[in-house]
Design an enzyme around this catalytic site. Structure first.
Site, short mmCIF file in Angstrom:
data_model
loop_
_atom_site.label_atom_id
_atom_site.label_comp_id
_atom_site.label_asym_id
_atom_site.label_seq_id
_atom_site.Cartn_x
_atom_site.Cartn_y
_atom_site.Cartn_z
N ARG A 46 0.85 -1.20 0.00
CA ARG A 46 0.00 0.00 0.00
C ARG A 46 0.88 1.24 0.00
O ARG A 46 0.60 2.23 -0.67
CB ARG A 46 -0.96 0.00 1.21
CG ARG A 46 -1.70 1.33 1.35
CD ARG A 46 -2.97 1.30 2.21
NE ARG A 46 -2.96 0.36 3.30
CZ ARG A 46 -2.27 0.52 4.45
NH1 ARG A 46 -1.54 1.59 4.64
NH2 ARG A 46 -2.32 -0.40 5.39
N TYR A 98 -17.10 16.19 -15.18
CA TYR A 98 -17.45 14.79 -15.06
C TYR A 98 -18.46 14.59 -13.92
O TYR A 98 -18.25 15.09 -12.81
CB TYR A 98 -16.18 13.97 -14.80
CG TYR A 98 -16.45 12.51 -14.70
CD1 TYR A 98 -16.88 11.79 -15.81
CD2 TYR A 98 -16.30 11.83 -13.49
CE1 TYR A 98 -17.16 10.43 -15.71
CE2 TYR A 98 -16.56 10.48 -13.40
CZ TYR A 98 -16.99 9.79 -14.50
OH TYR A 98 -17.26 8.46 -14.41
N ASP A 168 -8.25 18.43 -14.34
CA ASP A 168 -8.53 17.07 -14.80
C ASP A 168 -8.16 17.04 -16.29
O ASP A 168 -8.85 17.62 -17.13
CB ASP A 168 -10.01 16.74 -14.58
CG ASP A 168 -10.36 15.30 -14.96
OD1 ASP A 168 -9.65 14.72 -15.81
OD2 ASP A 168 -11.35 14.77 -14.42
N LYS A 193 -9.25 5.91 -19.36
CA LYS A 193 -9.64 6.42 -20.67
C LYS A 193 -8.47 6.30 -21.66
O LYS A 193 -8.03 5.21 -21.93
CB LYS A 193 -10.16 7.85 -20.53
CG LYS A 193 -11.14 8.03 -19.35
CD LYS A 193 -12.43 7.25 -19.52
CE LYS A 193 -13.28 7.20 -18.25
NZ LYS A 193 -13.61 8.49 -17.65
C1 LIG Z 1 -14.02 8.87 -16.38
C2 LIG Z 1 -13.61 10.18 -15.87
C3 LIG Z 1 -13.31 10.36 -14.52
C4 LIG Z 1 -13.45 9.25 -13.49
O1 LIG Z 1 -12.51 8.24 -13.70
P1 LIG Z 1 -12.77 6.69 -13.29
O2 LIG Z 1 -11.52 6.04 -13.73
O3 LIG Z 1 -13.99 6.27 -14.03
O4 LIG Z 1 -12.98 6.67 -11.82
C5 LIG Z 1 -12.90 11.61 -14.11
N1 LIG Z 1 -12.80 12.63 -14.98
C6 LIG Z 1 -13.08 12.50 -16.29
C7 LIG Z 1 -12.93 13.67 -17.20
C8 LIG Z 1 -13.50 11.28 -16.78
O5 LIG Z 1 -13.81 11.14 -18.08
#
Ligand SMILES: *Cc1c(COP(=O)(O)O)cnc(C)c1O
Length: 383
Positions: A46, A98, A168, A193
């Protein structure tokens, strides 16, 4: 090194002991301590794991930060960053972002006294800053409306008021955009993604540009425990190696399809920063090296949106984005269902809004699939 090379050679390359070109998957929870009170670099997974460290070093290198961290999901990464704040603090957010990020702020952190304020216009951001404001959390382009936020300008204003800027960067990836070089303090990613790129893992990343912040995030990562597992760390490294070729193709296809859909008579509006008509086109060009692979569009009144979705063939209907396959989603009922209805309506995240993550298939095939489904979905007179 240029970014294409750094994606492959950044971080920790291979295995020193054997010469293996890929980092081994250190599938271990603990590490032998040689004698009482003495441990080598690792004591418990961890706290630290060599495979996870390889992807953490890699994301830090390619984002131009000082330290990176890998989490079990994008939302685990975002949650860890939000844990930097305390009761009474306020965070400013973009009005479309998001849905999961909004949900964790609204339904989890608010219960701990951490508040948020939704910003429509970043030019008048000063009106929202008071003594409790501690950070600005932005996406650019935003999800799902692809508004472009001037990251440099926002970061400068934040700095002036002593706030952290958190970006983000999931939609752009470090291949197209590096928020730290534009003055931001923290970058977060859903590695699920484009970075992973193959719709086969869930992961999240954080990059900071400051040692003290790095220590704080590492403390939170170890204390709260939402770490990325060794096998998923390996998969994420594997995905990142091909990011440049995939992003180039995603974008080539997206530019082509966005232009074609702009003149389709069944489509009311196309949102894509690569279109010259997009209000954020010039800012996008100044702060990023590309426009990305996500297109959002609004169907005309005479299109039955359910029929449209149900008649797609090559394009997969589902949550997520950034995989090699084209993925289409319905934000109002899926990714953005967590946004309050009045905010969704005000922003236009309504039933005819469609988000398409353009894959790396043949662009004519993708376009034909959208066009065919549109033809089938046009309501006949009286229907
Ligand atoms: C999918 C997404 C998230 C969340 O990510 P996860 O891996 O699904 O927890 C956060 N920000 C954006 C822009 C996203 O497309």
């Amino acid at each position: 090194m240029n970014i294409e090379s750094l994606l492959i050679h950044g971080g920790i390359e291979g295995d020193k002991r054997t010469g293996a070109v890929n980092i081994p998957i250190y599938q271990t929870s603990t590490y032998k301590q040689s004698e009482f009170g003495k441990h080598a670099d690792y004591e418990y997974s961890r706290t630290g794991n060599p495979t996870r460290e390889a992807v953490e070093k890699l994301i830090s290198d390619i984002e131009g930060g000082t330290r990176g961290f890998a989490f079990a999901s994008g939302l685990a990464a975002i949650t860890a960053v939000l844990t930097l704040f305390k009761s009474g603090d306020k965070i400013l957010i973009t009005n479309n972002l998001y849905g999961g990020t909004f949900r964790v702020l609204d339904k989890v952190f608010k219960n701990f006294g951490i508040n948020y304020d939704i910003i429509d216009n970043f030019d008048s951001i000063e009106n929202h800053i008071d003594k409790n404001t501690k950070a600005i959390f932005i996406e650019s382009p935003t999800n799902p409306l692809l508004d472009v936020v001037d990251i440099k300008k926002v970061s400068e204003k934040a700095k002036k008021h002593g706030l952290l800027t958190i970006v983000d960067n999931t939609f752009m990836t470090p291949y197209f955009q590096n928020p730290i070089s534009l003055g931001s303090d923290i970058v977060v990613h859903s590695g699920t993604k484009y970075l992973g790129g193959h719709s086969d893992l869930v992961a999240g990343l954080v990059v900071v540009n400051d040692d003290e912040l790095g220590e704080r995030i590492h403390f939170i990562q170890n204390a709260t425990g939402g770490i990325l597992q060794p096998f998923d760390s390996f998969l994420l490294i594997r995905g990142i190696k091909t990011l440049s070729v995939r992003m180039d193709r995603h974008e080539e296809n997206a530019v082509y399809i966005a232009n074609k859909l702009s003149s389709n008579k069944s489509i009311n509006k196309v949102y894509y920063p690569g279109l010259e008509s997009h209000p954020g086109h010039l800012i996008q060009k100044s702060q990023a090296r590309g426009f990305g692979g996500v297109i959002t569009f609004r169907l005309n009144e005479d299109v039955d949106y359910i029929k449209f979705i149900n008649n797609l063939d090559l394009i997969t209907f589902g949550e997520s984005l950034g995989g090699v396959e084209s993925l289409l989603c319905h934000p109002a009922t899926m990714t953005h269902a967590a946004l309050p209805v009045d905010l969704r309506n005000r922003l236009g995240i309504t039933e005819r809004l469609i988000r398409l993550s353009v894959g790396i298939e043949n662009k004519e095939d993708i376009l034909k699939d959208v066009e065919n489904a549109l033809i089938i979905a046009i309501k006949k007179v009286g229907e």
